[in-house]
Scaffold this motif. Structure first.
Motif, short mmCIF file in Angstrom:
data_model
loop_
_atom_site.label_atom_id
_atom_site.label_comp_id
_atom_site.label_asym_id
_atom_site.label_seq_id
_atom_site.Cartn_x
_atom_site.Cartn_y
_atom_site.Cartn_z
N ALA A 37 3.99 -9.92 6.89
CA ALA A 37 2.94 -9.30 7.68
C ALA A 37 2.91 -7.78 7.48
O ALA A 37 1.85 -7.19 7.29
N LEU A 38 4.08 -7.15 7.49
CA LEU A 38 4.14 -5.70 7.33
C LEU A 38 3.75 -5.28 5.92
O LEU A 38 3.07 -4.26 5.73
N GLY B 70 0.25 -2.89 4.80
CA GLY B 70 0.17 -1.77 3.88
C GLY B 70 -0.78 -2.03 2.73
O GLY B 70 -1.57 -1.16 2.36
N GLU B 71 -0.71 -3.23 2.15
CA GLU B 71 -1.54 -3.53 0.99
C GLU B 71 -3.02 -3.61 1.35
O GLU B 71 -3.87 -3.19 0.56
N LEU C 205 -1.59 0.98 6.07
CA LEU C 205 -0.74 1.44 7.17
C LEU C 205 0.69 0.97 6.95
O LEU C 205 0.93 -0.19 6.61
N VAL C 206 1.63 1.89 7.16
CA VAL C 206 3.05 1.60 6.96
C VAL C 206 3.70 1.38 8.32
O VAL C 206 3.65 2.26 9.20
N ALA C 207 4.30 0.22 8.50
CA ALA C 207 5.03 -0.10 9.73
C ALA C 207 6.44 -0.53 9.35
O ALA C 207 6.63 -1.27 8.38
N PRO D 273 -8.31 1.09 3.18
CA PRO D 273 -8.60 -0.33 2.96
C PRO D 273 -8.69 -0.66 1.47
O PRO D 273 -9.25 0.10 0.68
N SER D 274 -8.16 -1.82 1.11
CA SER D 274 -8.27 -2.31 -0.26
C SER D 274 -9.64 -2.94 -0.45
O SER D 274 -9.96 -3.94 0.22
#
Length: 212
Positions: A87-88, A92-93, A97-99, A134-135
């Motif tokens: 999920a994390l 990011g991909e 967002l980096v969590a 966003p990708s």
């Protein structure tokens, strides 16, 4: 004497504290591996948007799997990953967002989707998420729904079905209707995390077009 405690619908730190407490006492269910040859993880990511705590949703790109559908950032679990790690990584991909693992407050029930995936929703709070990236291959658009909107009495609607039973619609705005699986996970988040109720969603009706 008035209660001066911060409102968890209006204060992200207050929401984090309430959510962590409720998720710690929630006994989530897990779909057995034998019943789910394919697994995925998604993120219910709470951030401050427009001055209020909100959850991020995406509309998927109009190509490939789930084309144009409402969803949560997330995707397929790769070999060697936990649902939380998948999920994390996908957060990011898909939207940049980096969590970190420490940002995860807990998880809700695995949802057995008609597509053959068991989907694990994890709850994350990010104080300073940084810019969205966003990708374009995966995400058509990014949207926010406030915690207050999710908790509103008028947001869930139960639509009668021709063959009996009812289908959930999470009515988050004009022309914004979210069905299971995503709608079911939002509803359980609302019930368990926002309202402190016990709720299960594995048997929620899914539209036929979610098979793909």
């Amino acid at each position: 004497m008035t209660d001066a405690s911060p409102d968890p619908f209006g204060d992200l730190a207050a929401f984090r504290a309430v959510a962590a407490d409720r998720l710690a006492s929630f006994a989530h269910t897990t779909v057995p591996d034998a019943a789910a040859p394919r697994r995925a993880g998604v993120v219910l990511c709470a951030v401050e948007h427009g001055g209020v705590p909100s959850v991020i949703l995406i509309r998927r790109a109009y190509q490939g799997r789930n084309a144009g559908q409402w969803g949560l950032p997330g995707g397929r679990q790769e070999d060697g990953e936990t649902p939380e790690q998948a999920a994390l990584r996908e957060l990011g991909e898909e939207i940049g967002l980096v969590a970190a693992p420490g940002d995860v407050l807990g998880r809700l029930d695995d949802f057995p989707a008609m597509s053959g995936f068991a989907i694990t929703p994890v709850v994350v709070v990010l104080d300073d998420p940084g810019p969205l990236v966003p990708s374009p291959d995966e995400v058509h658009s990014v949207h926010y729904t406030s915690l207050r909107t999710l908790a509103d009495d008028d947001t869930p609607a139960w639509v009668p079905q021709p063959g009996g039973g009812h289908m959930l619609q999470m009515r988050l705005g004009p022309d914004w209707r979210v069905h299971a699986p995503t709608g079911a996970m939002l509803w359980q988040f609302r019930e368990v995390v926002l309202l402190g109720r016990d709720a299960r969603v594995a048997d929620f009706v899914q539209p036929d077009w979610t098979r793909h």
